[in-house]
Write an enzyme that holds these catalytic residues in place. Structure first.
Site, mmCIF file in Angstrom:
data_model
loop_
_atom_site.group_PDB
_atom_site.id
_atom_site.type_symbol
_atom_site.label_atom_id
_atom_site.label_comp_id
_atom_site.label_asym_id
_atom_site.label_seq_id
_atom_site.Cartn_x
_atom_site.Cartn_y
_atom_site.Cartn_z
ATOM 1 N N ASP A 272 40.417 10.931 -8.155
ATOM 2 C CA ASP A 272 39.067 10.384 -8.032
ATOM 3 C C ASP A 272 38.785 9.428 -9.193
ATOM 4 O O ASP A 272 39.471 9.447 -10.214
ATOM 5 C CB ASP A 272 38.034 11.511 -8.051
ATOM 6 C CG ASP A 272 38.087 12.332 -6.763
ATOM 7 O OD1 ASP A 272 38.578 11.798 -5.750
ATOM 8 O OD2 ASP A 272 37.653 13.501 -6.790
ATOM 9 N N TYR A 340 46.698 20.291 -12.644
ATOM 10 C CA TYR A 340 45.398 19.807 -13.093
ATOM 11 C C TYR A 340 44.864 20.657 -14.238
ATOM 12 O O TYR A 340 45.130 21.856 -14.312
ATOM 13 C CB TYR A 340 44.369 19.908 -11.951
ATOM 14 C CG TYR A 340 44.646 19.019 -10.767
ATOM 15 C CD1 TYR A 340 43.983 17.806 -10.622
ATOM 16 C CD2 TYR A 340 45.547 19.411 -9.770
ATOM 17 C CE1 TYR A 340 44.216 16.991 -9.515
ATOM 18 C CE2 TYR A 340 45.787 18.607 -8.667
ATOM 19 C CZ TYR A 340 45.122 17.398 -8.546
ATOM 20 O OH TYR A 340 45.346 16.603 -7.456
ATOM 21 N N TYR A 412 42.157 19.485 -2.632
ATOM 22 C CA TYR A 412 40.957 19.028 -3.336
ATOM 23 C C TYR A 412 40.597 20.093 -4.371
ATOM 24 O O TYR A 412 40.081 21.155 -4.020
ATOM 25 C CB TYR A 412 39.815 18.825 -2.348
ATOM 26 C CG TYR A 412 40.066 17.703 -1.371
ATOM 27 C CD1 TYR A 412 39.888 16.366 -1.761
ATOM 28 C CD2 TYR A 412 40.469 17.954 -0.071
ATOM 29 C CE1 TYR A 412 40.120 15.333 -0.872
ATOM 30 C CE2 TYR A 412 40.696 16.927 0.827
ATOM 31 C CZ TYR A 412 40.520 15.617 0.423
ATOM 32 O OH TYR A 412 40.750 14.595 1.309
#
Ligand code: ZN
Ligand code: ZN
Length: 448
Positions: A272, A340, A412
């Protein structure tokens, strides 16, 4: 016996059409290869001439002479002209072969001039391999096809193939260029109808990995929704929502280095706008259309990209790649593993034990992830199964948790944390029984 049938077809052709050696030989090109169409045609004419002469001498005088006359006139075959003269028949041979004459010349006689022009046209291009392509004059191509159908010439070569091969041969003989049928760097294309020589430079593909070191940059150029890129009051006349993009920082210097006309940026997934891409970076491939050079200095190119991006992004491991690699980059994006780091805000109070439990239950879990609200405008609404490989959670203060997530590509992560109103399950919100929100997110590794 099949050979008389072949000769009968050749005699039929000579009876009906003005035909040169090459064009006659081409009708039988896949028989007795390791020869040329020219010598195939000459040999057939000589055989026909011998048969006809034998007929003339052995009591079939009329038929023999008729064949010799066709061979002299239509076949433009000088031994037959001489024989006819000897037998009292003066024959003028035709000037042009019907199967390959275009204007005053045979298309094959025109090749040396096309070679000269192709050499001049190609001067602005760097290439290691080439291939020849062409479009024929319609009437010639149709006549050739018609003849091959009518005479059942199943071993014939097409006029275009014969022409391209000869053009390619003369070019590589003269220039010492290498032909490549699968992946030529350039295609030298001859448009016969318009008498135009074109150089068609095939795309170059460059692989690399990028890191994104500041937030607020989209991966690709993001046009203003209101004016669609024209520029309006809403976007301050720029025509876009963000002034820059990763794809432009990377692709524009590459396009300039290769002197191409356009670029296309492909990456193994995307982060993003507000997410950093750290660690070893994300793989990408830049496709450059119509390049004039194909071997950039990758060290210089890396430095140029990185200095133009002012530390916002960084690339490394640039190298040449292929369209095939690009396709596998795209198809394997959901099979890769990504890591992440997230800064998470937790609404309620959570005990260390609950946190530990959530960590253990999410590690190894399979998510049902329905397309998130925030991307539903550009992705179809469906539930995807995604694998969570590892989750680690470390409490920073009463309402802040530091999270590590190792997940399947395409997951996501923001929604894995928030639960997206139940659209992603299980989620951290679900596990902790209190609302969790991703405040800051970084991609720390893309394994591929
Ligand atoms: Zn011809
Ligand atoms: Zn606008």
């Amino acid at each position: 016996m099949r050979s008389p049938q072949l000769l009968e077809k050749a005699i039929g052709l000579v009876e009906q059409f003005a035909i040169c050696n090459r064009c006659l030989g081409r009708q039988f090109a896949w028989l007795s290869t390791n020869s040329t169409n020219e010598s195939r045609g000459y040999s057939l004419k000589l055989a026909i001439s011998m048969i006809a002469d034998q007929m003339y001498k052995m009591g079939e005088k009329e038929r023999g002479l008729a064949i010799l006359q066709d061979l002299a006139r239509n076949g433009m075959f000088s031994p037959a002209v001489t024989l006819c003269k000897k037998y009292g028949s003066d024959i003028e041979h035709k000037e042009r072969c019907q199967l390959c004459a275009h204007g005053d010349l045979s298309i094959f006689e025109g090749i040396p001039l096309i070679v000269e022009r192709a050499i001049i046209e190609s001067k602005g291009y760097e290439f290691d391999t080439f291939l020849v392509g062409s479009s024929m004059v319609k009437s010639l191509e149709e006549l050739n096809e018609e003849i091959q159908g009518k005479f059942g010439l199943v071993h014939a070569e097409t006029l275009k193939s014969d022409f391209n091969r000869e053009l390619g041969k003369q070019l590589s003989d003269k220039m010492d260029w290498t032909v490549n049928f699968e992946r030529p760097d350039i295609v030298i294309f001859y448009d016969m109808k318009n008498d135009r020589v074109e150089i068609r430079s095939n795309p170059v593909f460059i692989y690399g990995r990028y890191c994104k070191l500041v937030r607020g940059i989209p991966q690709s150029r993001w046009d203003c929704k209101i004016c669609k890129g024209k520029g309006c009051g809403e976007c301050g006349g720029t025509g876009r929502n963000y002034p820059d993009s990763i794809s432009e920082y990377i692709s524009i210097p590459i396009q300039e280095a290769l002197k191409g006309t356009r670029f296309k940026f492909h990456a193994a997934g995307r982060e993003d706008v507000d997410v950093l891409m750290l660690g070893n970076g994300r793989p990408f491939v830049v496709e450059i259309t119509k390049p004039r050079t194909r071997h950039p200095d990758f060290e210089v190119l890396t430095r140029t990209i990185n200095s133009h991006a002012h530390g916002k992004i960084k690339v490394h491991s640039l190298e040449l790649t292929t369209r095939k690699k690009l396709q596998s980059l795209k198809t394997s994006a959901s099979e890769t593993v990504k890591e992440y780091r997230a800064l998470i805000h937790i609404s309620g109070e959570v005990s260390a034990v609950t946190l530990q439990e959530a960590m253990e239950r999410l590690t190894g879990a399979t998510l049902d992830q329905r397309t998130p609200h925030r991307v539903s405008h550009r992705r179809s609404d469906l539930v995807r199964k995604k694998q969570v490989f590892e989750v680690r959670l470390v409490k920073k203060d009463a309402h802040t948790v530091d999270g590590f997530f190792k997940v399947q590509g395409g997951t996501y992560v923001k929604e894995l944390i928030s639960g997206d109103d139940g659209r992603t399950s299980p989620s951290l919100t679900e596990m902790l029984g209190t609302e969790c929100k991703c405040v800051e997110l970084n991609v720390t590794a893309v394994h591929s």
